[in-house]
Every structure is written in C-alpha cells, then in structure tokens.
Scaffold this motif. Structure first.
Motif: not given
Ligand SMILES: Cc1cc2nc3c(=O)[nH]c(=O)nc-3n(C[C@H](O)[C@H](O)[C@H](O)COP(=O)(O)O)c2cc1C
Length: 443
Positions: A55-57, A147-149, A151-153, A219-224, A331-335
């Motif tokens: 993972a990374d930030v 913003g969320h939209a 950054r996905y664009a 990929q881990a996108g989870a919002s719509d 931040r992450s909307k789904s989280r």
């Molecule tokens: C297993 C897993 C690992 C992730 N690793 C990172 C990561 O290393 N760096 C990061 O910025 N986000 C990470 N995320 C967050 C995702 O990139 C993403 O922002 C999040 O799943 C929510 O997506 P959303 O924007 O659709 O709500 C991770 C998410 C999951 C479920």
C-alpha cells in the motif's frame, strides 16, 4: 484438479493491527529492515500466496503527530523500490505496488511498472489509487486535493494513457539481430500522442513491452464513481465488505457495472480483505484480539476514525459517546460510509468504533477461519482474499501452518504458480504484434 482461490498479502513488516508492533513477538522496527522484508517475502512465496501487495500514501498518513507517533505508519518504503529488491530474491510470487494517479505522470508510471515487470519476469501489478490523505496534495504543489469526481476523471485518463504507452511497443519490436545490425524494428514502435483534459503524453515508451503485455491492474474503488472505474479497468478488485450480505450486494453492483463496460463477472477477480486472528480455541483467539486491542492508545482510536471519515477535528470528541453527525468529506466516500453505517447500526461509541476499525478481524480457530473463507467462496463473492496479518511474523506463521493445510484438505486452495502473475491468476495476456500495431495505427 479444481480451481484454486488466490491469496494476496498486504506487505508490511509490522502487521495490519495498528498496535501489532507492540505485541510480544511483534516486529517493532521491522518496516525498514530489508533483510526481514526478504525473509517474509520468501516465506509468503514458500507458502504459495499469489501476490504481495504494498500500500502507499505519498505523504505521512496524518497530520496528528500524537497519533502518528504511536504507529509504524510514520515510516515506510516506497513500493516500487521495495518490490524491485524483492523481485530479485523471489521467483514466482506477484509483486503489486500502489501508485496514485493524482500525484504522478503517466509516462513515469508506465515506465516504472514496465521495468518492474521486466525485473520480475512478468510478476508486476499496479494498485491504481486516486489518493485520500489531504497532506499528499501539499507535497506536489497543490493547496488542496482534487475533488472526488475530478480525481476519478483524471484517473480515467491516466490509466488510458499508461496502457496506451505500454501499447506503443509491440511484443516483437526488438529483433536484436546481430547479422543485420537491427536492434529495434521501427515498425514495432509508435508514438501515442495522448491528449486529454487533465494530462498529455506523447510516447513511445523507452523500454520494450512488459512481459505481461500490461502489468495486472488492481483497484479498490467502492463508491458509485469508484466502482464504475474499477469495473472499467480492474482485473483484481480489493473489496472491503463487512459481512457476507454486504459482499453479495457489492458483487451484484460490481457485476452490473461490469456489464455497463461490456465485461463480465469472470473478467475480474474479487478479493475481500481478511485479517485472521487465530487461536487453538475460539476463546483463545478472542483473548488474543483483546490483548492486541488493549494496546491501542486513545489518540490512535480517535484519529483512525477521524482520518477515514472526515476533515473535522476530533480532539474534543468524547471517546465513550456515539459519533456526532459529520459533514461529508473528500476522503474515500465508501470507507466513510462504511464506518458511519457501522457506528449507527450497532450504536457504537467512538472508542468501540476505533477498536473495530484499527483492530478488527475474523476471530477463531483455524477451522473457523477456513469456514469463513469457504462460506464466502461458495457464496460466489470471493475469488480470493487480500490477507492483512495483524502482527508479524507470528500471525502469518500460524495462518500458513494451520489454515492453509485445512483449505488444501477441503479442496478450496492449493499452491498454483504460473509463469507470470497473469498466468497465476488465470487472466489473459493482451498480445500486440507488429502487424497488430500497424493495423491499429492505420485505423
Ligand atoms: C485493500 C485496500 C487497499 C487500499 N490501498 C490503498 C493505498 O495503498 N493507498 C490509497 O491511497 N488508497 C488505498 N485504498 C483506498 C482506495 O484506493 C479507495 O480510495 C477506496 O477503496 C475507496 O474508494 P472510493 O473513492 O470509491 O470510495 C485501498 C482500499 C482497499 C480496500
């Protein structure tokens, strides 16, 4: 032989539980110990895990140093650099690095992952993220995060450009023919000239085509918006459902998003996260969880929620009261939604919520952990799991020595390395010959 599920493993030498490094036997100080990283990588490969995931930030993880000073998140390797080292001391295991589309350029990323794929002989994966920590912006000359939209664009253009760059070189572009003196066949390489709204890159790439054609996209996108993005590009999808019911809902929504992209259920592998907390009895496992959670400091509990749900200062929030109403965050909307619904549904205090988030996991005997895995696999919501061991190295050893043999006995999992990460995961390779490249250029 029956198909096997895959295990990815979140790679960090100190474990997933935020207090795991403090646990007796926990790997304090190991996050920059390259010898320990090599030992762990080889142990995971010996066990038959399909991929290491880093993972990374691109900043420190939070602004609140009182909290940060109590976790190993204060210091960590840059993923591609670490994985390049691990590539040289492993042979089969996949190497998945996180890289953000918000604070990089497509050319740099295409080139680095192509290099990692060559160094590892076809084992590279890219976990595509759009960044969620606000501090990342300031490290790259921006006052605030996209913003969320937006950054996905940008991410959509970014991945198009990176995959486009990998496709600027044909598989057979390099005859390296001593007789004729032709090293590179000019017909096998072309410019890309990508120009989007958010970024532009000309190409071609200055390295031959990656052994896998394209490194595998995680990929881990989870919002719509995030899920639509995952459905468009993802080949392995990290998912974070809290229950089997949520996992079913997620998989159904993902399948619908896949259909909208002209893809199918079988085109992607979904790996929910799994933190196993294992004991020889259920009670022993629960005690272990409690011992770990007792090591979580109040500052860490407060901030782990603040850092995920919002841009509001939690300093004055009562840890033993329910979470107050919060404004929507960037931040992450789904989280954020997942944490807030957990708090509301179960009426948790901030402390209980923090403990659940910082230290949650599936608690049980090796058989109970295997039951959990089997149930999710048979329900069709998991093609594998992304393991995040709570503390290291012991909790990984226990899983490898007790749960893996049980799963193998049940016919759910077996070691199954292919020649490349794509082969291991059963994903097709995008081939590109000079003839195909010329055809594409002409059209
Ligand atoms: C297993 C897993 C690992 C992730 N690793 C990172 C990561 O290393 N760096 C990061 O910025 N986000 C990470 N995320 C967050 C995702 O990139 C993403 O922002 C999040 O799943 C929510 O997506 P959303 O924007 O659709 O709500 C991770 C998410 C999951 C479920």
């Amino acid at each position: 032989m029956t198909a096997s599920i895959d295990f990815g493993v979140l790679f960090g030498a100190s474990g997933r539980h935020l207090a795991g490094w403090r646990f007796p036997g926990g790997n304090a100080g190991a996050e920059l110990d390259v010898d320990e990283a090599i030992r762990l990588a080889q142990r995971y490969e010996g066990a038959g895990f399909s991929a290491l995931f880093v993972a990374d930030v691109v900043s420190i993880w939070g602004e609140h140093l009182d909290s940060l000073s109590r976790t190993t998140r204060a210091s960590y390797f840059e993923p591609i650099t670490l994985l390049s080292t691990l590539a040289a001391v492993t042979e089969r295991i996949g190497l998945v690095a996180t890289a953000t589309t918000s604070y990089n350029e497509p050319f740099t990323i295409a080139r680095k992952f192509a290099s990692l794929d060559h160094i590892s002989q076809g084992r590279a994966g890219w976990n595509v993220v759009t960044s969620v920590v606000p501090l990342e912006a300031a490290n790259f000359g921006r006052d605030a995060h996209y913003g969320h939209a937006e950054r996905y664009a940008r991410a959509t253009e970014f991945v198009d450009a990176v995959q486009g760059l990998w496709d600027t070189v044909a598989d057979d572009a390099f005859p390296r023919d001593k007789e004729s003196g032709i090293y590179l066949d000019r017909a096998g390489r072309r410019a890309l000239n990508y120009r989007g709204e958010h970024l532009a890159t000309a190409g071609p790439l200055n390295i031959s085509r990656p052994p896998q054609g394209h490194p595998v996209i995680f990929q881990a996108g989870a919002s719509d918006t995030g899920r639509a993005f995952a459905a468009r590009y993802g080949e392995v999808i990290f998912a974070g459902p809290r229950s089997l019911e949520e996992a079913r809902t997620y998989r159904a929504a993902l399948d619908e998003a896949l259909r909208a992209e002209g893809r199918t259920h079988d085109d992607v592998r979904v790996w929910p996260g799994l933190t196993p907390i294992i004991g020889s009895t259920h009670e022993e496992a629960a005690r272990l969880r409690d011992q770990l959670n007792d090591l979580l400091h109040d500052d860490v509990l407060r901030r782990v929620i603040q850092d995920n749900v919002g841009d509001v200062d939690f300093s004055d929030f009562d840890l033993d009261a329910p979470l107050p109403e919060l404004p929507e965050s960037n931040r992450s909307k789904s989280r954020a939604a997942s944490i807030l619904s957990l708090a509301r549904e179960e009426g948790l205090t901030l402390r209980q919520l923090g403990v659940r988030w910082a230290g949650g996991g599936v608690v049980g005997t090796p058989e109970e952990i295997a039951d959990h895995i089997q149930e999710w696999v048979q329900a069709g919501v998991a093609d594998g799991f992304n393991l995040a061991f709570p503390y290291l190295p012991d909790s990984a050893d226990v899983f490898i020595d007790t749960v893996l043999p049980e799963l193998e006995r049940r016919g759910i999992w077996r070691p199954h390395y292919g020649a490349t990460l794509r082969d291991t995961l059963g994903l097709p390779r995008p081939d590109l010959t000079i003839a195909q490249l010329q055809e594409a250029s002409a059209s």
